[in-house]
Scaffold this active site. Structure first.
Site, PDB file in Angstrom:
ATOM      1  CD  GLU A  46      -7.560  35.957  28.762  1.00 10.81           C
ATOM      2  OE1 GLU A  46      -8.307  36.017  29.666  1.00 10.81           O
ATOM      3  OE2 GLU A  46      -6.628  35.150  28.583  1.00 10.81           O
ATOM      4  CG  ASN A 106      -4.455  34.536  25.642  1.00 14.36           C
ATOM      5  OD1 ASN A 106      -4.626  35.452  25.192  1.00 14.36           O
ATOM      6  ND2 ASN A 106      -5.261  33.611  26.286  1.00 14.36           N
ATOM      7  CE  LYS A 123      -3.968  33.114  30.505  1.00 12.70           C
ATOM      8  NZ  LYS A 123      -5.365  32.907  30.037  1.00 12.70           N
ATOM      9  CD  GLU A 142      -6.798  30.655  28.736  1.00 11.75           C
ATOM     10  OE1 GLU A 142      -5.810  31.073  28.057  1.00 11.75           O
ATOM     11  OE2 GLU A 142      -7.479  30.801  29.633  1.00 11.75           O
ATOM     12  CB  CYS A 168      -6.320  36.058  32.399  1.00 12.02           C
ATOM     13  SG  CYS A 168      -7.921  35.685  33.169  1.00 12.02           S
ATOM     14  CG  ASN A 193     -11.640  37.108  28.456  1.00  8.67           C
ATOM     15  OD1 ASN A 193     -12.647  36.901  27.666  1.00  8.67           O
ATOM     16  ND2 ASN A 193     -10.838  38.160  28.600  1.00  8.67           N
TER      17      ASN A 193
END
Ligand code: CDT
Length: 309
Positions: A46, A106, A123, A142, A168, A193
């Site tokens: 990621e 993302n 994501k 995020e 993730c 991450n």
């Protein structure tokens, strides 16, 4: 036998001051190693091209946008595509995507072995918060910088099988795997991450984080009879530690390759997609055994009823 020789290309830390070009150079070294090991598919983590910037609170959109890619490939990433094509290797990696409409995601992409982008995932499960939170040891913004993905969990015909992607935090949610499982997924590519510590719970450290990492990927693989390739960006980034623990998990839920460092490291396994068949035809034969009449609240309800959510 449907063989995919997979390389999990774990990255060590990317610092705030590292240029994209410098980071891509490290990715090229891993691609060359993967070529020497006979890999046909290489998976990077990621946000592979930058530091995990959601740990930093930013207000100015111009400052935020410097972490995003407005084109893929772009000038800094073209060498990755060129090297992958030269080696006849398909690649998958994550990055912050700025769309032509100005939307921020993302994102992970998958190429074919000729360097053409054939699949994209944005994501869906965005962890963290959207405003500065002084109660945390470090930020996880995020929800501030990305929109939730708008492409669902696509499964693509590639490498002789059905390949899916997630990113993730998605790996912690059984829905992620099952939505792909119901599309017959045979290999899930997954970069992450993950901070080594919980910013809100001092007792949760690297050992717990590595345990949960393996737990969710192994169970997701087993319960959907699919390969899972989980790849970390690891080590101390901008002074904050991220776990390693990259692994390739077989459709029986067993770890068949695992990283041992928190640095740039390639793990390799010769995966046979036909190993998915047994589980998909027996214990996890969905069409024979699932009882969807009892699963309705999974899509009609978000939180626990009267549970304060
Ligand atoms: N990148 C990412 O999604 N990390 C999250 C951290 C969870 S704590 C807010 C993860 O699930 O690993």
């Amino acid at each position: 036998m449907r063989k995919v020789v997979v390389g999990g290309a774990q990255l060590g830390p990317n610092q705030k001051t590292d240029s994209r070009a410098r980071i891509v150079e490290r990715m090229l070294v891993l691609l060359d190693q993967a070529n020497s090991s006979g890999c046909t598919l290489v998976v990077f983590p990621e946000l592979a091209l930058t530091t995990f910037f959601p740990r930093w609170f930013m207000e100015k959109q111009s400052e935020i946008d410097q972490w995003f890619e407005a084109s893929m490939p772009g000038p800094d990433t073209q060498p990755l595509f060129d090297r992958a094509r030269l080696h006849n290797i398909a690649i998958s990696f994550g990055y912050a995507e700025l769309t032509p409409d100005g939307l921020h995601y993302n994102t992970s992409i998958l190429t074919d072995q000729q360097g053409n982008i054939i699949a994209r995932y944005r994501k869906i499960h965005l962890p963290g918060h959207s405003e500065f939170d002084s109660s945390r040891d470090f930020q996880h913004l995020e929800k501030r910088y990305f929109l939730p993905g708008d492409l669902g969990f696509p499964v693509t015909q590639a490498m002789g099988g059905r390949i899916g992607m997630c990113i993730c935090n998605d790996r912690r949610w059984p829905e992620t795997y099952r939505v792909m499982g119901l599309q017959g997924v045979e290999m899930i590519l997954l970069g992450y991450n993950t901070p080594s510590f919980n910013s809100q719970k001092v007792t949760e450290g690297p050992e717990d984080r590595l345990f949960h990492n393996a737990l969710v990927m192994q169970s997701g693989a087993y319960q959907n009879s699919s390969w899972v390739v989980g790849v970390a960006k690891a080590g101390i980034e901008d002074g904050f530690p991220l776990i390693g623990g990259s692994m390739i998990v077989n459709p029986d839920g067993r770890i068949v390759a695992a990283a041992t460092t928190e640095d740039d490291e390639l793990i390799v396994h010769d995966c046979d997609l036909d190993e998915c068949n047994f589980g998909k035809e027996t214990i996890f034969n969905f069409s024979r055994h699932r009882r969807i009449e009892h699963y309705g609240i999974i899509t009609s309800q978000v939180g626990v009823l009267n549970g304060g959510d």
